[in-house]
Enzyme design. Sequence first.
Site, PDB file in Angstrom:
ATOM      1  N   HIS A 127       0.906  -1.288  -0.040  1.00 19.82           N
ATOM      2  CA  HIS A 127      -0.084   0.108  -0.093  1.00 19.82           C
ATOM      3  C   HIS A 127       0.767   1.107  -0.086  1.00 19.82           C
ATOM      4  O   HIS A 127       2.275   1.118  -0.129  1.00 19.82           O
ATOM      5  CB  HIS A 127      -0.973   0.138   1.313  1.00 19.82           C
ATOM      6  CG  HIS A 127      -0.187  -0.414   2.691  1.00 19.82           C
ATOM      7  ND1 HIS A 127       0.671   0.689   3.246  1.00 19.82           N
ATOM      8  CD2 HIS A 127      -0.365  -1.224   3.577  1.00 19.82           C
ATOM      9  CE1 HIS A 127       1.132   0.081   4.147  1.00 19.82           C
ATOM     10  NE2 HIS A 127       0.494  -1.165   4.395  1.00 19.82           N
ATOM     11  N   HIS A 136       4.122   1.149   2.060  1.00 23.00           N
ATOM     12  CA  HIS A 136       5.199   0.806   1.380  1.00 23.00           C
ATOM     13  C   HIS A 136       6.016   1.539   0.503  1.00 23.00           C
ATOM     14  O   HIS A 136       7.072   1.788   0.403  1.00 23.00           O
ATOM     15  CB  HIS A 136       4.849  -0.581   1.044  1.00 23.00           C
ATOM     16  CG  HIS A 136       4.143  -1.650   1.943  1.00 23.00           C
ATOM     17  ND1 HIS A 136       3.083  -1.926   1.802  1.00 23.00           N
ATOM     18  CD2 HIS A 136       5.005  -2.269   3.013  1.00 23.00           C
ATOM     19  CE1 HIS A 136       2.739  -2.973   2.697  1.00 23.00           C
ATOM     20  NE2 HIS A 136       3.959  -3.133   3.512  1.00 23.00           N
ATOM     21  N   GLY A 174       9.200   1.611   8.541  1.00 22.41           N
ATOM     22  CA  GLY A 174       8.323   2.582   8.794  1.00 22.41           C
ATOM     23  C   GLY A 174       8.125   2.877  10.099  1.00 22.41           C
ATOM     24  O   GLY A 174       8.278   1.936  10.876  1.00 22.41           O
ATOM     25  N   SER A 214      -1.510  -3.320   6.231  1.00 19.66           N
ATOM     26  CA  SER A 214      -2.175  -4.709   4.961  1.00 19.66           C
ATOM     27  C   SER A 214      -3.243  -5.526   5.600  1.00 19.66           C
ATOM     28  O   SER A 214      -4.004  -5.968   5.301  1.00 19.66           O
ATOM     29  CB  SER A 214      -0.830  -5.724   4.938  1.00 19.66           C
ATOM     30  OG  SER A 214       0.063  -4.993   4.329  1.00 19.66           O
ATOM     31  N   ARG A 215      -3.295  -5.366   7.418  1.00 24.01           N
ATOM     32  CA  ARG A 215      -4.272  -6.021   7.848  1.00 24.01           C
ATOM     33  C   ARG A 215      -5.625  -5.339   8.089  1.00 24.01           C
ATOM     34  O   ARG A 215      -6.784  -5.903   8.297  1.00 24.01           O
ATOM     35  CB  ARG A 215      -3.693  -6.422   9.266  1.00 24.01           C
ATOM     36  CG  ARG A 215      -2.795  -7.438   9.126  1.00 24.01           C
ATOM     37  CD  ARG A 215      -2.500  -7.913  10.897  1.00 24.01           C
ATOM     38  NE  ARG A 215      -1.755  -9.113  10.841  1.00 24.01           N
ATOM     39  CZ  ARG A 215      -0.506  -9.329  11.197  1.00 24.01           C
ATOM     40  NH1 ARG A 215       0.461  -8.213  11.203  1.00 24.01           N
ATOM     41  NH2 ARG A 215       0.274 -10.261  11.131  1.00 24.01           N
TER      42      ARG A 215
HETATM   43  P1  AMP Z   1       4.933  -5.067   6.364  1.00 23.45           P
HETATM   44  O1  AMP Z   1       4.651  -5.479   5.027  1.00 23.45           O
HETATM   45  O2  AMP Z   1       3.732  -4.717   7.163  1.00 23.45           O
HETATM   46  O3  AMP Z   1       5.938  -6.160   7.092  1.00 23.45           O
HETATM   47  O4  AMP Z   1       5.705  -3.684   6.507  1.00 23.45           O
HETATM   48  C1  AMP Z   1       6.870  -3.586   5.841  1.00 23.45           C
HETATM   49  C2  AMP Z   1       7.507  -2.096   6.244  1.00 23.45           C
HETATM   50  O5  AMP Z   1       6.408  -1.046   5.756  1.00 23.45           O
HETATM   51  C3  AMP Z   1       7.674  -2.038   7.479  1.00 23.45           C
HETATM   52  O6  AMP Z   1       8.840  -1.254   7.577  1.00 23.45           O
HETATM   53  C4  AMP Z   1       6.583  -0.975   7.824  1.00 23.45           C
HETATM   54  O7  AMP Z   1       7.014  -0.248   9.091  1.00 23.45           O
HETATM   55  C5  AMP Z   1       6.188  -0.304   6.864  1.00 23.45           C
HETATM   56  N1  AMP Z   1       4.959   0.244   6.880  1.00 23.45           N
HETATM   57  C6  AMP Z   1       3.773  -0.402   7.079  1.00 23.45           C
HETATM   58  N2  AMP Z   1       2.541   0.344   7.095  1.00 23.45           N
HETATM   59  C7  AMP Z   1       3.058   1.621   6.895  1.00 23.45           C
HETATM   60  C8  AMP Z   1       2.498   2.768   6.962  1.00 23.45           C
HETATM   61  N3  AMP Z   1       1.346   3.119   7.221  1.00 23.45           N
HETATM   62  N4  AMP Z   1       3.431   3.932   6.799  1.00 23.45           N
HETATM   63  C9  AMP Z   1       4.746   4.038   6.782  1.00 23.45           C
HETATM   64  N5  AMP Z   1       5.327   2.510   6.626  1.00 23.45           N
HETATM   65  C10 AMP Z   1       4.446   1.503   6.750  1.00 23.45           C
END
Ligand code: AMP
Length: 282
Positions: free
Chosen positions: A36, A39, A150, A189-190
């Site tokens: 999203h 990312h 993030g 993502s959730r």
């Molecule tokens: P994930 O795919 O959820 O493991 O997240 C991958 C990376 O994207 C991690 O560094 C998260 O902190 C970052 N991330 C997820 N959601 C957001 C958001 N809303 N804003 C900024 N970074 C994000």
Amino acid sequence: MMPPVARTVDELRAATRAWRARGERVALVPTMGALHEGHLSLLRAGQAEAERTVVSIFVNPTQFSPAEDFSSYPRSFDEDLALLATARADLVYAPTAATIYPEGFVTTVSVGGPAKAGLEDAARPHFFDGVATVVAKLLTQTMPDIALFGEKDYQQLQVVKRMALDLDLPVRIVGAPTVREPDGLALSSRNVYLSSEQRVTAATLPAILREAVASLRSGMTASEVLPPARVTLHEAGFFVDYFELRDASSLAPRERAAAGLPARLLTAAKLGSTRLIDNWAV
Ligand code: AMP
């Protein structure tokens, strides 16, 4: 044009070696896919600091407990690739499970300090060792100049920074601000798990977080601000895991915000079976 996809460390390193030989810097954005705008903001931050960007997509089984959503975690590889094409990522690294965890795998990274702060780790005891192990591997496989994470996952960002420092990993760990929906809910993502009714309620989490931040900034203490905020969240329909004021890097408990001592307000709360996390600088 779709970015090339590397599935093995050899394929990944063939690309990064060629770039490095030309003096190009490499940024890595580790993700679990279901991409999203949050990312993509990390990707853009990487593009601002390096000539080449790698986005990894790997749903890491070792950071899920048996009770968690590993098998149902949203997966949308084709859409992810299309987004990364538009956003001009140079390479997608989508390793197979056997690439990350080869037959006989027994070596893991064990993290302490911010990983044992009693926040995410309280509900998910194995989570940060799983995260640290996979992130350490993604870093040594890619050998990027910088890696972007993030602030949405604030404790994770501090754990990864501490690990990079402790293990002398030759990479700069960079945090990027949380990207939010117009009503303030942090992109995740959730969030697809939320019913339309829960989705409306979900926006009260960042709202209550920001109100509490304003009270703390005005000089009120954690013991004055946090208990009533937890009650308000409960009344709104949340089951609150934690709502805590912490030191911004060690994540040790803090009673108040003070000049020169950055603090962070962090929360995790469940709406039905969906667990939301958020945090804000104080
Ligand atoms: P994930 O795919 O959820 O493991 O997240 C991958 C990376 O994207 C991690 O560094 C998260 O902190 C970052 N991330 C997820 N959601 C957001 C958001 N809303 N804003 C900024 N970074 C994000």
